[in-house]
Write a protein that holds these residues in place. Structure first.
Motif, PDB file in Angstrom:
ATOM      1  N   LEU A 147     -31.818  49.772  12.613  1.00  0.00           N
ATOM      2  CA  LEU A 147     -31.550  48.690  11.667  1.00  0.00           C
ATOM      3  C   LEU A 147     -30.863  49.236  10.426  1.00  0.00           C
ATOM      4  CD1 LEU A 147     -34.769  46.549  11.814  1.00  0.00           C
ATOM      5  CD2 LEU A 147     -32.499  45.979  12.623  1.00  0.00           C
TER       6      LEU A 147
ATOM      7  N   ASN B  76     -27.282  49.974  11.289  1.00  0.00           N
ATOM      8  CA  ASN B  76     -26.552  48.720  11.478  1.00  0.00           C
ATOM      9  C   ASN B  76     -26.324  48.006  10.161  1.00  0.00           C
ATOM     10  OD1 ASN B  76     -26.127  48.913  14.150  1.00  0.00           O
ATOM     11  ND2 ASN B  76     -27.817  47.609  14.778  1.00  0.00           N
TER      12      ASN B  76
ATOM     13  N   LYS C  84     -23.489  49.673   8.520  1.00  0.00           N
ATOM     14  CA  LYS C  84     -22.247  49.302   9.212  1.00  0.00           C
ATOM     15  C   LYS C  84     -21.796  47.902   8.799  1.00  0.00           C
ATOM     16  CE  LYS C  84     -22.688  51.727  13.595  1.00  0.00           C
ATOM     17  NZ  LYS C  84     -23.225  51.481  14.930  1.00  0.00           N
ATOM     18  N   ALA C  85     -22.766  46.975   8.752  1.00  0.00           N
ATOM     19  CA  ALA C  85     -22.426  45.600   8.406  1.00  0.00           C
ATOM     20  C   ALA C  85     -21.839  45.559   7.003  1.00  0.00           C
ATOM     21  CB  ALA C  85     -23.659  44.704   8.493  1.00  0.00           C
TER      22      ALA C  85
ATOM     23  N   MET D 112     -18.382  46.848   7.037  1.00  0.00           N
ATOM     24  CA  MET D 112     -17.447  45.927   7.678  1.00  0.00           C
ATOM     25  C   MET D 112     -17.106  44.766   6.750  1.00  0.00           C
ATOM     26  SD  MET D 112     -17.783  44.090  11.345  1.00  0.00           S
ATOM     27  CE  MET D 112     -16.985  42.504  11.543  1.00  0.00           C
ATOM     28  N   VAL D 113     -18.117  44.280   6.021  1.00  0.00           N
ATOM     29  CA  VAL D 113     -17.856  43.186   5.089  1.00  0.00           C
ATOM     30  C   VAL D 113     -16.875  43.648   4.022  1.00  0.00           C
ATOM     31  CG1 VAL D 113     -18.876  41.701   3.349  1.00  0.00           C
ATOM     32  CG2 VAL D 113     -20.097  42.114   5.460  1.00  0.00           C
TER      33      VAL D 113
ATOM     34  N   GLY E  91     -13.401  44.212   5.555  1.00  0.00           N
ATOM     35  CA  GLY E  91     -12.826  42.934   5.966  1.00  0.00           C
ATOM     36  C   GLY E  91     -12.327  42.139   4.775  1.00  0.00           C
TER      37      GLY E  91
ATOM     38  N   LEU F 271     -31.892  41.857   3.362  1.00  0.00           N
ATOM     39  CA  LEU F 271     -30.598  42.450   3.719  1.00  0.00           C
ATOM     40  C   LEU F 271     -29.588  41.349   4.031  1.00  0.00           C
ATOM     41  CD1 LEU F 271     -29.010  45.073   4.421  1.00  0.00           C
ATOM     42  CD2 LEU F 271     -29.663  44.657   6.774  1.00  0.00           C
ATOM     43  N   ALA F 272     -30.040  40.343   4.770  1.00  0.00           N
ATOM     44  CA  ALA F 272     -29.153  39.219   5.084  1.00  0.00           C
ATOM     45  C   ALA F 272     -28.710  38.541   3.795  1.00  0.00           C
ATOM     46  CB  ALA F 272     -29.865  38.226   5.996  1.00  0.00           C
TER      47      ALA F 272
ATOM     48  N   LEU G  83     -26.036  40.580   2.001  1.00  0.00           N
ATOM     49  CA  LEU G  83     -24.715  40.463   2.614  1.00  0.00           C
ATOM     50  C   LEU G  83     -24.132  39.069   2.396  1.00  0.00           C
ATOM     51  CD1 LEU G  83     -25.355  42.523   5.804  1.00  0.00           C
ATOM     52  CD2 LEU G  83     -23.823  43.096   3.961  1.00  0.00           C
ATOM     53  N   ALA G  84     -25.006  38.060   2.398  1.00  0.00           N
ATOM     54  CA  ALA G  84     -24.523  36.706   2.135  1.00  0.00           C
ATOM     55  C   ALA G  84     -23.995  36.637   0.707  1.00  0.00           C
ATOM     56  CB  ALA G  84     -25.636  35.688   2.347  1.00  0.00           C
TER      57      ALA G  84
ATOM     58  N   LEU H 274     -22.669  39.025  -0.939  1.00  0.00           N
ATOM     59  CA  LEU H 274     -21.387  39.720  -0.941  1.00  0.00           C
ATOM     60  C   LEU H 274     -20.266  38.742  -0.582  1.00  0.00           C
ATOM     61  CD1 LEU H 274     -20.430  42.526  -1.469  1.00  0.00           C
ATOM     62  CD2 LEU H 274     -20.717  43.064   0.916  1.00  0.00           C
ATOM     63  N   GLY H 275     -20.476  37.971   0.477  1.00  0.00           N
ATOM     64  CA  GLY H 275     -19.464  36.995   0.865  1.00  0.00           C
ATOM     65  C   GLY H 275     -19.337  35.885  -0.162  1.00  0.00           C
TER      66      GLY H 275
END
Lengths: 317, 627
Positions: free
Chosen positions: A133, A136, A139-140, A143-144, A147, A191-192, A195-196, A198-199
């Protein structure tokens, strides 16, 4: 209703230096706490067993800790979970014992003290899952960032892409800093949320950059600083209203979502607050330091063939 | 300027209708039901089973509200839990005559209360994750290295036998991890052995080398063969798990592959983890024995005499008795593979079996001595045996042979699966385990639902107060967004989890962003003196680029979560991504449709109801225009 009645363009960029120093200090503090205290990682990352036990009456956490401690768990964590009648017990992975044995043993001991104890939930995660985890998650995150940079560099310009990503990483690090400082539990849901954010926080910067580009087109005489100030001023009401409404929902999750959504909502709240700040001051200011010019965003019309000074160039008869 | 052509309205209406139909089943709630599913891999649930259920219920004086058949089970829905419990007893009596050896699982379940016409349209409610309904959740890791090691070992044995058969002398075969090394004293043997591997072992690739006076041939399993092997091992483990879990009587177990070497097992409603684990770890065995074809044996088979000494009586899948000798020829351990196929001569379905070297040797000896006799393949589960098939031996068998005869393609597939499913192909261990009590699940769903509802109401109130009629449009668009999100999730039959609900709440917050952008832009245009129609047009037009950019960046984050997340993060990411896409539709396309419908036809539009548009006056005093 109209909350924002702004007469003149607010000179945001005049204070950019001070604000950037402040954000640099917060950032450094966050990094310091992350390095110094580290994150209080949830069982999903560390491996181990988490039990949720419900009682009929409110229960003394100290007593539960003592009971579990007697079973040979020196560093057991017991805390209230949601209400004073629910407790969460975390047990580290023990060699030679399965998690079912662990939880059965603990439940027996607890029931001996108070027969009303009921096992509401039990979770066991092996150490290798946690490692995976973590990689990953990294990595996520990568990638964000990549991207978003590629997209922004394609739609705008590399200076914007760089400043946006820097601003947003700054948000992320600050959220993590909060979690490290207060030792809040950093779970997969958090963590979710990170990342949310971040977007989501890129949204902000995009809206402002969009406006900067538009202003560059519309007001040809304005200087870069004025253009940026004007763009932030004219979008500030939208920025605050949007974030305010998102915050309404997040607060609803914070108050009504129960303990599972508690830290998720908390991470989003911090992300939203710093998101406004960073996109107004950090992203735009970095773009300014990087020397954004009108020419960066507005491509010069393609040159015609032949001598540009020839008055008859391109003429057809 | 602000008018949509008819086809755009048509799209809106169609999308709304479809959304409504597919979101609808979620609002009907669930009704008590009884589910009948197969307890053994040898039992099939089909239309015949459905008819039997109907008959049994009729005989018991019960009429189900609805009776459905899906791939694995028959479900009867009832209005009251009383009827449900009665029906369970009735069906239990009819379908499970012997409780110690149940052919079917009769379990209590909950089935959507939605009417038949919705079900006929394939509109089903979302599937609730374990964190919302309670149950046990295991993540099992399959030891792939162990599976390949085991396979390499059997290749080594086969190679040894083949070399001996071909009279290739002076060779020494040894296994080194996943590679097989063969040493020779002369180059000619090496060449011969290389040829042999090429001809008979399609799954091996070889490298030869010289070490001093020795020649060495190193054979390793080809990567694609290894992949196939891993795949087959995982599938076999899943099948075996299926067979075992059926015994728990769980209504809707989920057994799924995750990644290349993991299996997720979810057992809704189960609280007893210890028993569940016990059953997951149990092994079934496959045995091959000769059928007792002595006169006494035949008599016993027809029920005309006692079972002879040294033999046992088993039933086959159709319930016929078969008398089988007690001596075990080979067990499932020696069976390396079973694949369905077609006989190239007769074009009939067949099952190809592959034995390891030891098994092949035994089969050869047995078949030579028992030509034209029958051989039974038995599967033992929980100490009880059953005959899978009992074909007669029609020739000398080696380590590869086939079972053919009057089988359909489906039967051949089933048999191959059963032969493989007897035992686990590779050892497994539980690496993650979660138990969620039913009360905690109900709590979670309740709290999650509340947080979405209150968040939605708060935003709606604010939007309507701040943007007046445009706020109403935005609120309707937001409701449509939520409806479409639920509809798409239901259509995909996605599993709704608590993080999914959180993403739904967040989607509301993010979706309103687009509407705020548009409304603010319209206000700004009005502030700068544009006419109402032009302001609406420009507001939507100019906001679009920004909305697209900001949503694409949010989507990038969502996709990254989807790609690298697992479990709860994935649940979040799916809803997050779909929410972004539906919000683009509802906030831009749909809300514009509403605005156009309301204002588009008015030629001499003086004012727009979008709340206060404040204009700074040139002399510094502000004028507030209330609309």
């Amino acid at each position: 209703m109209e909350f924002f009645r702004i007469h003149k363009t607010i000179p945001f960029m005049r204070h950019a230096k001070v604000l950037n120093i402040i954000s640099f200090v917060t950032f450094a503090l966050a990094v310091f706490f992350l390095a110094h205290r580290g994150l209080h990682l949830s069982v999903e990352f560390t491996g181990g067993t988490v039990m949720e036990v419900a009682y009929q009456q409110s229960v003394d956490v100290g007593k539960v800790r003592e009971t579990v401690g007697k079973l040979g768990y020196p560093d057991v964590q017991v805390q209230n979970y949601g209400t004073s009648r629910d407790v969460q017990i975390r047990l580290p992975v023990q060699k030679g014992q399965t998690s079912a044995q662990q939880s059965a043993q603990v439940m027996d001991a607890l029931k001996a003290v108070d027969p009303t104890a009921v096992l509401r939930g039990n979770e066991f995660v092996g150490p290798q899952v946690g490692e995976e985890l973590t990689t990953n998650g990294i990595k996520a995150l990568a990638m964000v960032v990549i991207g978003i940079m590629i997209y922004l560099a394609f739609r705008f310009e590399w200076k914007f892409a760089l400043s946006t990503v820097l601003a947003n990483l700054h948000d992320v690090v600050i959220i993590l800093g909060f979690f490290a400082f207060f030792q809040w539990e950093f779970s997969l849901a958090v963590l979710a949320a990170v990342l949310a954010v971040l977007g989501y926080s890129v949204n902000e910067s995009v809206v402002i950059f969009d406006r900067i580009r538009e202003n560059f087109r519309r007001y040809r005489k304005m200087s870069t600083v004025e253009t940026i100030d004007n763009a932030i001023t004219s979008t500030i009401s939208r920025t605050i209203i949007t974030h305010g409404s998102t915050q309404l929902v997040v607060l609803s999750m914070f108050f009504f979502g129960g303990p599972t959504l508690h830290y998720f909502a908390l991470a989003l709240t911090i992300g939203i607050c710093f998101g406004i700040y960073s996109s107004c001051f950090v992203a735009a200011a970095i773009a300014m330091w990087l020397g954004v010019k009108r020419e960066d965003l507005i491509k010069a019309p393609p040159k015609r063939d032949g001598d540009p000074d020839d008055p008859n160039a391109g003429a057809t008869v | 300027m602000n008018r949509y052509p008819v086809w755009k309205y048509a799209i809106i209406v169609i999308v709304l209708l479809v959304g409504l139909v597919y979101a609808l089943p979620n609002f009907f709630g669930e009704a008590p039901a009884v589910q009948v599913s197969a307890a053994k891999a040898t039992v099939k649930v089909d239309a015949g089973t459905q008819a039997r259920v109907q008959e049994a219920l009729k005989a018991g004086g019960l009429t189900p509200d609805m009776l459905t058949l899906d791939a694995t089970s028959v479900r009867a829905r009832f209005v009251t839990t009383d009827d449900q419990l009665k029906a369970r007893d009735v069906l239990q009596r009819a379908f499970v005559p012997d409780a110690s050896d149940p052919p079917y699982v009769v379990a209590l379940n909950l089935v959507s209360r939605s009417p038949t016409w919705l079900t006929a349209l394939h509109a089903f409610p979302m599937y609730l994750g374990l964190d919302l309904r309670g149950g046990v959740d295991f993540l099992l890791q399959v030891d792939m290295k162990g599976a390949i090691d085991k396979r390499a070992e059997s290749f080594a044995g086969d190679l040894r036998t083949s070399l001996r058969d071909k009279n290739i002398r002076g060779s020494a075969v040894s296994r080194n991890g996943q590679t097989i090394e063969v040493r020779f004293r002369d180059a000619a043997s090496l060449q011969a052995a290389k040829q042999l591997v090429q001809d008979q072992f399609a799954d091996l690739s070889t490298v030869d080398s010289q070490e001093g006076s020795d020649w060495k041939l190193t054979a390793s399993i080809k990567p694609e063969a290894a992949r196939r092997l891993q795949d087959a091992a995982l599938k076999q483990n899943i099948t075996t798990l299926h067979n075992r879990i059926n015994e728990l009587g769980v209504a809707e177990p989920v057994i799924q592959q995750q990644g290349i070497d993991r299996i997720v097992v979810q057992l809704p409603g189960v609280q007893d983890t210890a028993k569940a684990k016990d059953i997951l770890g149990r092994t079934a065995t496959l045995e091959m024995r000769l059928v007792d074809e002595s006169t006494e044996g035949r008599a016993a088979e027809l029920g005309n005499g006692p079972v002879p000494f040294g033999s046992e009586r088993f039933l086959d899948r159709e319930g016929r008795a078969i008398i089988v000798k007690k001596q075990v020829l080979v067990t499932g351990e020696n069976l390396t593979d079973a694949q369905p196929g077609f006989d190239s001569q007769t074009q009939q379905p067949k099952v190809d079996l592959t034995m390891d070297a030891k098994g092949g040797r035994i089969m050869r000896d047995v078949s030579r001595d028992n030509y034209r006799k029958r051989m039974a393949m038995l599967i033992f589960e929980k100490g009880k045996g059953e005959v899978l098939t009992a074909p007669s031996i029609n020739g000398e068998l080696g380590n590869r042979f086939q079972i053919s005869g009057s089988m359909s393609v489906v039967e051949a597939n089933d048999l191959a699966l059963l032969l493989r499913a007897g035992s686990l192909a590779a050892p497994m261990e539980i690496i993650q385990e979660r138990t969620i009590g039913p009360s905690l699940g109900a709590d979670n769903i309740n709290k999650g639902f509340k947080s979405v509802m209150y968040g939605f109401i708060a935003i709606m109130v604010f939007m309507c107060a701040y943007y007046a009629l445009f706020g109403v449009f935005s609120s309707i668009a937001l409701a449509v967004n939520l409806l479409l999100l639920v509809a798409i999730l239901s259509m995909l039959q996605a599993t709704l989890t608590l993080p999914g609900i959180a993403a739904m709440a967040l989607a509301i917050g993010v979706a309103i962003d687009s509407n705020v952008l548009i409304n603010e832009r319209v206000r700004e245009e009005l502030r700068n003196g544009a006419s109402p129609q032009a302001a609406i047009h420009a507001g939507y037009d100019r906001a679009w680029g920004t909305i697209l950019d900001s949503n694409v960046t949010t989507l990038i984050a969502g996709v990254a979560l989807l790609a690298f997340g697992s479990g709860p993060v994935r649940g979040f990411a799916v809803v997050h991504c779909i929410g972004i896409v539906t919000s683009m539709f509802s906030a831009v396309f749909f809300s514009r449709g509403l605005v156009n419908l309301w204002y588009g036809g008015k030629k001499k539009l003086k004012t727009v109801s979008i709340g206060t548009v404040w204009r700074p006056k040139t002399d510094g005093t502000a004028v507030v225009e209330a609309k």
